[in-house]
Design an enzyme around this catalytic site. Structure first.
Site, PDB file in Angstrom:
ATOM      1  N   ASP A 197       0.118  -7.691   1.331  1.00 59.17           N
ATOM      2  CA  ASP A 197       0.592  -6.315   1.503  1.00 59.17           C
ATOM      3  C   ASP A 197       2.119  -6.239   1.580  1.00 59.17           C
ATOM      4  O   ASP A 197       2.685  -5.578   2.445  1.00 59.17           O
ATOM      5  CB  ASP A 197      -0.032  -5.690   2.753  1.00 59.17           C
ATOM      6  CG  ASP A 197       0.043  -4.169   2.734  1.00 59.17           C
ATOM      7  OD1 ASP A 197       0.212  -3.600   1.643  1.00 59.17           O
ATOM      8  OD2 ASP A 197      -0.038  -3.559   3.822  1.00 59.17           O
ATOM      9  N   SER A 254       4.896   2.752   7.997  1.00 59.06           N
ATOM     10  CA  SER A 254       4.466   1.549   7.282  1.00 59.06           C
ATOM     11  C   SER A 254       5.591   1.040   6.394  1.00 59.06           C
ATOM     12  O   SER A 254       6.208   1.801   5.655  1.00 59.06           O
ATOM     13  CB  SER A 254       3.231   1.846   6.435  1.00 59.06           C
ATOM     14  OG  SER A 254       2.113   2.122   7.243  1.00 59.06           O
ATOM     15  N   HIS A 256       0.817  -1.208   0.000  1.00 56.00           N
ATOM     16  CA  HIS A 256       0.000   0.000   0.000  1.00 56.00           C
ATOM     17  C   HIS A 256       0.856   1.265   0.000  1.00 56.00           C
ATOM     18  O   HIS A 256       0.354   2.356  -0.276  1.00 56.00           O
ATOM     19  CB  HIS A 256      -0.969   0.001   1.196  1.00 56.00           C
ATOM     20  CG  HIS A 256      -0.322   0.238   2.521  1.00 56.00           C
ATOM     21  ND1 HIS A 256       0.007  -0.776   3.380  1.00 56.00           N
ATOM     22  CD2 HIS A 256       0.044   1.381   3.141  1.00 56.00           C
ATOM     23  CE1 HIS A 256       0.537  -0.270   4.474  1.00 56.00           C
ATOM     24  NE2 HIS A 256       0.577   1.039   4.350  1.00 56.00           N
TER      25      HIS A 256
END
Length: 458
Positions: A211, A301, A181
């Site tokens: 992911d 992230s 993402h």
């Protein structure tokens, strides 16, 4: 120290006893006759004269000149003595400078666990990188707010940063691991290393369901420091963990002005294991996720989650925060899951994952029907399930809904929702033949299905 300005000053202060005379009644010296016995002979005579005490035979004539001084000269002499003393105290000498420097540079005392944390951060920071996601935007012909005319005929293109995140160096070949993402929808990607050098990155491959994405940069090998990879199978709840990231809160501006935040470190413990979250891209569940209370800052992230020995145990991927702040419950994809995905992406550029080839209804819709399982909405005839004969949901000639097959088990393992089905398929390989038990109408049937690879993702 600076030397005294006269023999008198030397006599008064260099030969003073440990307990000096105190100031009282507005006079500079006010010693008692008994306290004078503590001073040397020369000092005693001078102090008697300054304090107007009578001389005795034990005093010598070194200060015989002082009684002849007028009352106006004595205060002046006292003033000069005070100034000389003040100057000697405030004068800077090499010894004073050495002492001051020693005080300032005294090392801070840290506890053993603090030293270990500092060492862990310093050793692993060079492996963490900052990733900028750039998207193409066509300029609209207008006069911008800063006065530049954008041409309507040249169709100039501007790369606008639409996201950012962290990543870490996987090997000396320039492979960078991050979350999918973070790079989703990017036309170009840039990776900034720990020394602030920036390189254009190419996408090697990605796995939307888990992911995970792998990039590659053409950077010198001496600038690439791979992060040490550990294992996540033996993790325990309560174990200390460390999250390192390179967040840049002002990424729309820092791309042009080159400023933002540096590496950050947050600490916590493992608060849960074998958790399950959904992929942000496909909604497919990710199993065996690590739950931690270590704060995940914006832009973290894709950064590494480390154990106390400084080895990689997971990738920071999400945070659940009811308040919307950076604090809350963080989730990391375990390194045992990531390792297999990265190896496939590096070797083949994609992940080969088996599928049934169906679309199924949301779990809430099946619960409303009062049944347990996965309702097949569509089973294309070209897919594995369609070839095996699974039936899709459809409408009859009167518009009435006819439910398709409801999958209740696969290879004897009960299926109650979509997560159960995905969990079973993750343990299978392409080409495996599985037995699917379905509820068709009011009876159950068992159908053999040969799993096929998932179609290439673009």
């Amino acid at each position: 120290m600076a030397t005294s300005s006269s023999p008198l000053l030397s006599t008064l202060f260099l030969h003073s006893p440990p307990s000096s005379s105190r100031i009282s009644n507005g006079s500079f010296f006010n010693p008692s006759p008994r306290s004078l016995s503590l001073y040397p002979v020369r000092s005693r005579r001078c102090l008697r004269i300054l304090s107007k005490l009578p001389l005795d035979d034990t005093d010598n004539d070194d200060c015989a000149l002082l009684p002849r001084l007028s009352a106006a000269v004595k205060p002046f002499l006292l003033l000069c003595t005070s100034v000389a003393l003040s100057f000697s105290l405030f004068a800077v000498s090499p010894a004073v400078e050495s002492a001051a420097a020693f005080v300032v540079t005294t090392p801070r005392k840290l506890q053993t666990d603090e030293l270990a944390t500092v060492r862990l951060f310093q050793e692993n920071t060079p492996s963490v990188v900052y990733i900028t996601n750039l998207a193409v935007r066509y300029l609209i012909p207008r006069v911008s707010s800063i006065g530049f005319w954008q041409d309507a005929f040249t169709l100039d293109v501007l790369e606008v940063p639409q996201g950012s995140g962290s990543g870490f160096v996987w090997d000396k070949k320039g492979h960078i691991v991050t979350n999918y993402h973070v790079i989703r929808g990017a036309s170009d990607l840039r990776v900034t290393l720990a020394d602030q050098s920036t390189y254009d990155a190419k996408v090697v491959g990605f796995d939307q369901d888990k992911d995970v994405a792998v990039l590659r940069v053409d950077a010198p090998k001496d600038k690439l420091r791979p992060i040490p990879v550990g294992i996540s199978a033996d993790l325990l709840v309560g174990q200390k963990v460390f999250a390192i990231g390179n967040p840049n809160l002002c990424y729309p501006l820092c791309v042009f002005l080159q400023f933002g935040l540096d590496h950050t470190l947050t600490t916590g413990v493992i608060s849960g294991l074998r958790r399950e979250i959904s992929s942000a891209a496909t909604g497919r569940p990710i199993q065996d996720v690590i739950q931690t209370d270590a704060a995940i800052n914006p832009g973290n992230s894709g950064g590494p989650l480390l154990d106390s020995s400084g080895t990689l145990i997971g990738i920071n991927t999400a945070i659940y925060s009811p308040s919307g702040a950076s604090s809350g419950v963080g989730f990391s994809i375990p390194v045992d899951t990531v390792g297999g995905i990265v190896d496939q992406l590096v070797r083949f550029g994609k992940v080969t994952r088996p599928i049934l080839g169906i679309k199924f209804a949301p779990d809430q819709s099946v619960e409303q029907l009062g049944v347990s399982g996965v309702l097949v909405l569509d089973a294309p005839p070209t897919g594995p399930a369609g070839k095996a004969g699974l039936q899709s949901t459809k409408r009859d000639g009167y518009g009435r809904l006819i439910l398709g097959d409801i999958i209740t088990s696969v290879n004897g393992t009960k299926v109650t929702n979509g997560s159960d089905l995905y969990r079973i398929l993750d343990q299978c390989k392409v080409g495996d033949e599985v037995t699917v038990e379905v509820l068709r109408g009011d009876h159950k049937e068992k159908i053999s299905v040969t799993l096929e690879p998932k179609a290439d993702e673009t």
